[in-house]
Design an enzyme around this catalytic site. Structure first.
Site, mmCIF file in Angstrom:
data_model
loop_
_atom_site.group_PDB
_atom_site.id
_atom_site.type_symbol
_atom_site.label_atom_id
_atom_site.label_comp_id
_atom_site.label_asym_id
_atom_site.label_seq_id
_atom_site.Cartn_x
_atom_site.Cartn_y
_atom_site.Cartn_z
ATOM 1 N N MET A 93 47.359 34.001 46.080
ATOM 2 C CA MET A 93 48.637 33.926 46.894
ATOM 3 C C MET A 93 49.602 32.991 46.345
ATOM 4 O O MET A 93 50.813 32.860 47.264
ATOM 5 C CB MET A 93 48.596 34.414 48.137
ATOM 6 C CG MET A 93 47.539 35.504 48.799
ATOM 7 S SD MET A 93 47.777 36.812 47.848
ATOM 8 C CE MET A 93 49.361 37.444 49.020
ATOM 9 N N HIS A 112 46.504 44.008 40.941
ATOM 10 C CA HIS A 112 47.762 44.098 41.777
ATOM 11 C C HIS A 112 47.523 45.815 42.472
ATOM 12 O O HIS A 112 47.217 46.722 41.509
ATOM 13 C CB HIS A 112 48.955 44.292 41.156
ATOM 14 C CG HIS A 112 49.985 44.456 41.994
ATOM 15 N ND1 HIS A 112 50.608 43.356 43.075
ATOM 16 C CD2 HIS A 112 50.834 45.522 42.250
ATOM 17 C CE1 HIS A 112 51.588 43.848 43.739
ATOM 18 N NE2 HIS A 112 51.815 45.205 43.330
HETATM 19 C C1 GRF Z 1 43.805 42.647 46.863
HETATM 20 O O1 GRF Z 1 44.626 43.711 47.286
HETATM 21 C C2 GRF Z 1 44.517 42.283 45.662
HETATM 22 O O2 GRF Z 1 44.859 43.412 44.746
HETATM 23 C C3 GRF Z 1 45.614 41.455 45.913
HETATM 24 O O3 GRF Z 1 45.269 40.870 47.171
HETATM 25 C C4 GRF Z 1 44.085 41.607 47.620
HETATM 26 C C5 GRF Z 1 42.874 40.247 47.536
HETATM 27 O O4 GRF Z 1 41.872 40.930 48.378
HETATM 28 N N1 GRF Z 1 46.193 40.598 44.886
HETATM 29 P P1 GRF Z 1 40.572 40.012 48.134
HETATM 30 O O5 GRF Z 1 40.677 38.715 48.623
HETATM 31 O O6 GRF Z 1 39.900 40.102 46.746
HETATM 32 O O7 GRF Z 1 39.626 40.877 49.055
#
Ligand code: GRF
Length: 203
Positions: A93, A112
């Site tokens: 993030m 994404h």
């Molecule tokens: C997922 O929906 C991904 O597409 C987005 O953030 C979320 C992460 O989920 N970028 P995780 O940590 O892999 O469970």
């Protein structure tokens, strides 16, 4: 790329996409890859603990109080120290600095939860649901210097159902993410493609 591609995973949260990739490697669906290192900008990320439990190299590199370029420099050095040749952002993030992107040209993937170029940024599934789309989905793309923008490697669609809400939609999109990411990695490590402009072309 070497015969075994070394993946570096970056995550900030639960890490379900990371775990899906790790499972695909473990059960031989995703061949010719190993996870060399898992890095998180959050020391308490559940995904980092999961990596440790699986015996993978797991490193926390906290961003707090540091300039982006300096934080990214340490991440790039850590990826290099582990011989990483493909970086996979999996719920990471933070925006990457231009220096980070340039350190791994066309060697950073992101997933994404929308059909890009629709709904970049945060809460993509909620954005799509609120917009009233009838088909949603996810995108695996190369990372360039703009947010959620690089060349698309693979997309999967999810149909909106009667009585859906953004939460239910997100869960179905996530199921497709877990399939899409390993497929996209397999495509990239195969090397059987060219990129023409914005287009990924399978050879
Ligand atoms: C997922 O929906 C991904 O597409 C987005 O953030 C979320 C992460 O989920 N970028 P995780 O940590 O892999 O469970």
């Amino acid at each position: 790329m070497s015969s075994t591609s070394k993946l570096g995973i970056l995550l900030s949260g639960r890490g379900s996409n990371f775990l899906a990739i790790a499972d695909s490697i473990a059960n031989d669906q995703l061949k010719g890859c190993e996870i060399a290192v898992v890095i998180s900008n959050k020391a308490d990320a559940p995904g980092l603990a999961a990596a440790q439990e699986r015996g993978l190299k797991a490193v926390a590199i906290e961003a707090r109080g540091r300039k982006r370029a300096e934080h990214d420099e340490e991440i790039v050095a850590t990826l290099r120290a582990h011989g990483v040749d493909l970086v996979c952002l999996a719920g990471y993030m933070r925006l990457l600095s231009p220096e980070f992107v340039q350190a791994f040209p066309q060697r950073i993937l992101n997933i994404h939860p929308s059909l890009l170029p629709a709904f970049p940024g945060l809460d993509a599934q909620q954005q799509a649901f609120d917009y009233g789309v009838q088909v949603a989905g996810c995108t695996v793309h190369f990372v360039d210097e703009q947010l959620d923008h690089g060349v698309i490697v693979l997309q999967k669609t999810v149909t909106i159902l009667e009585g859906d809400d953004a939460h239910a939609l997100s869960e179905r999109v996530l199921e497709q993410e877990h399939i899409a990411y390993s497929e996209a990695i397999a495509r990239v490590v195969s090397g059987q493609y060219t990129i023409e402009g914005r287009r990924y072309i399978k050879r």
